[in-house]
Write a protein that holds these residues in place. Structure first.
Motif, mmCIF file in Angstrom:
data_model
loop_
_atom_site.group_PDB
_atom_site.id
_atom_site.type_symbol
_atom_site.label_atom_id
_atom_site.label_comp_id
_atom_site.label_asym_id
_atom_site.label_seq_id
_atom_site.Cartn_x
_atom_site.Cartn_y
_atom_site.Cartn_z
ATOM 1 N N THR A 107 66.997 -8.722 19.026
ATOM 2 C CA THR A 107 65.937 -8.398 18.098
ATOM 3 C C THR A 107 66.219 -7.048 17.459
ATOM 4 O O THR A 107 67.159 -6.340 17.812
ATOM 5 C CB THR A 107 64.594 -8.390 18.814
ATOM 6 N N GLU A 108 65.364 -6.655 16.522
ATOM 7 C CA GLU A 108 65.528 -5.371 15.863
ATOM 8 C C GLU A 108 65.371 -4.213 16.841
ATOM 9 O O GLU A 108 66.097 -3.226 16.784
ATOM 10 C CB GLU A 108 64.522 -5.239 14.722
ATOM 11 N N ASP A 109 64.407 -4.342 17.777
ATOM 12 C CA ASP A 109 64.225 -3.284 18.777
ATOM 13 C C ASP A 109 65.443 -3.174 19.669
ATOM 14 O O ASP A 109 65.883 -2.070 20.020
ATOM 15 C CB ASP A 109 62.979 -3.572 19.615
ATOM 16 N N GLU A 110 65.974 -4.377 20.050
ATOM 17 C CA GLU A 110 67.169 -4.347 20.890
ATOM 18 C C GLU A 110 68.351 -3.760 20.137
ATOM 19 O O GLU A 110 69.163 -3.008 20.712
ATOM 20 C CB GLU A 110 67.497 -5.762 21.372
ATOM 21 N N ALA A 112 68.172 -1.554 17.709
ATOM 22 C CA ALA A 112 67.952 -0.106 17.605
ATOM 23 C C ALA A 112 68.301 0.589 18.922
ATOM 24 O O ALA A 112 68.936 1.648 18.944
ATOM 25 C CB ALA A 112 66.498 0.174 17.217
ATOM 26 N N GLU A 113 67.883 -0.052 20.042
ATOM 27 C CA GLU A 113 68.214 0.540 21.344
ATOM 28 C C GLU A 113 69.717 0.542 21.580
ATOM 29 O O GLU A 113 70.277 1.510 22.093
ATOM 30 C CB GLU A 113 67.496 -0.231 22.444
ATOM 31 N N ARG A 115 72.019 0.554 19.259
ATOM 32 C CA ARG A 115 72.625 1.582 18.407
ATOM 33 C C ARG A 115 72.420 2.980 18.991
ATOM 34 O O ARG A 115 73.326 3.839 18.950
ATOM 35 C CB ARG A 115 72.039 1.503 16.989
#
Length: 433
Positions: A107-110, A112-113, A115
């Motif tokens: 997901t986007e949160d994953e 971002a994490e 990155r």
């Protein structure tokens, strides 16, 4: 491709109806023998893969509407085209849910994490590389400092070795000792004169101050009386230093070798300068002490006897100056003979080296040995006669071998130069003993 679900055909009123009349408003659906759904047995193909327009059709999910705008109405059955498009899109979406790529997709949160973690790992890697580079540079710098220190120690060791070799060479080479003795012949006798000079200054102050009390009208004469005695002693000492007159020690040695009191006194009195030194010294002592017991307010105790130590400076110089001068001169002459072969090489000439070799000093040609000639008694006399005359002159103080040149001694004795050199060597051995 739409496959037939397990359990048989779908039981649905409008899907199972076989009324295909014109007014029925129903369409016929049927599963074929290869489990493919037919929406129109009359000619419409089975549900196939998603076509490019199915997503737009499925987006408009109102399958019950017919027409558009004001003419839109709701049909009794759903629009089969829209229903088929939705079915194809749904079937594809459902079939792709088991795809490993979609399962592993983040997901986007994953993302971002991930990155952020990637940035942290990259920063940690850069920090680690920086630390490693810093450690390598520090190690290289330490190695360079060690190498520099080792080179410095090696250079210092080489310098100490060179200094040790130079000291060894100075200790074994007669030429270095010759230079040292030449300097000492100049400065040590001068240092031996310092007690006499101090005695002259202190004695002048003592005598001048007391005489000014006794005779205030003759102040200039009062300051000059004491130097008339003490300076005379210094003049004789300088003459003895330069070898112009025999020394007092030489006279005392001659007196000691004589037999009998009378002979000793005559041997000591044969040196007139020695007698003059003694008289001037006694006069200085009397002047330094006696003036305190005459005149106004004479001393009545032994206090003025402290001035007896002032003339002792002259006595110290009288003993040191001739002794140091004669010893250093004798050592210097001996070192000249020892260093003759070290000052110049056989290939060097007197003009090239700046030194005079032994043959040059004796007025002989370099490289040519002087032929030994038989003595001519008519010209030189016998060697025994010359030796006896040499020792007689030495004992009486008329001849000082430490200062006289060998050529001058040979001429004075009317003998050969070789004989004179032999006599001087015998005198050195006797003096050293």
């Amino acid at each position: 491709m739409t496959t037939r679900p397990s359990g048989g055909d779908v039981i649905d009123a409008y899907l199972t109806s076989n009324d295909t009349g014109e007014g029925s408003g129903m369409q016929s659906y049927h599963w074929t023998a290869d489990d493919q759904l037919e929406t129109d047995p009359a000619g419409i193909g089975p549900v196939a893969d998603v076509s490019p327009g199915d997503y737009d059709t499925a987006a408009d999910s109102d399958i019950w509407a017919t027409g558009s705008g004001r003419r839109a109405t709701r049909a009794a059955i759903p629009d089969p085209d829209r229903l088929a498009a939705i079915r194809r899109v749904a079937d594809r979406v459902v079939s792709m849910q088991d795809d490993d790529v979609l399962i592993e997709a983040m997901t986007e949160d994953e993302l971002a994490e991930a990155r952020a973690l990637g940035r942290q790992r990259r920063e940690a890697r850069r920090g680690h590389e920086h630390d490693m580079l810093t450690a390598d540079l520090a190690e290289e710098q330490a190695a360079a400092e060690h190498e520099r220190a080792m080179r410095t120690r090696h250079r210092q060791a080489q310098q100490r070795i060179a200094e040790a070799r130079e000291r060894q060479q100075r200790a074994t080479d007669p030429s270095y000792r010759l230079v040292l003795l030449n300097r000492l012949r100049t400065w040590l006798p001068l240092a031996a004169l310092l007690p006499g000079l101090a005695s002259v200054v202190l004695g002048t102050l003592n005598a001048g101050t007391r005489l000014n009390v006794i005779s205030p009208d003759t102040r200039l004469v009062n300051w000059l009386i004491e130097p008339m005695f003490s300076v005379g002693v210094l003049v004789i000492l300088v003459a003895q230093w330069l070898g112009a007159v025999p020394s007092a020690l030489h006279s005392l040695k001659q007196a000691g070798q004589a037999q009998g009191i009378g002979a000793k006194l005559r041997a000591a009195a044969s040196n007139g300068f020695f007698l003059m030194e003694l008289l001037l010294f006694v006069a200085t002592v009397v002047l330094q002490i006696g003036i305190h017991y005459i005149g106004p307010d004479p001393a009545g105790d032994i206090g003025p006897l402290v001035w007896l130590f002032v003339p002792l400076g002259l006595l110290i110089s009288m003993a040191l100056v001739p002794a140091v001068s004669s010893r250093l001169t004798a050592a210097f002459v001996g070192e000249v003979t020892a260093a003759e072969n070290r000052l110049t090489t056989p290939a060097e000439t007197r003009e090239e080296s700046g030194f005079s070799t032994g043959p040059d000093l004796h007025r002989e040609k370099a490289g040519v040995a002087s032929p030994v000639k038989a003595e001519n008694p008519a010209r030189y006399g016998s060697k025994t006669r010359a030796r006896d005359e040499f020792w007689q002159l030495v004992n009486t103080g008329e001849l000082d071998p430490a200062t006289e040149k060998v050529n001058a001694i040979a001429k004075r004795l009317n003998t050969r130069w070789e004989n004179a050199r032999e006599f001087v060597a015998e005198w050195r051995e006797h003096a050293a003993a």
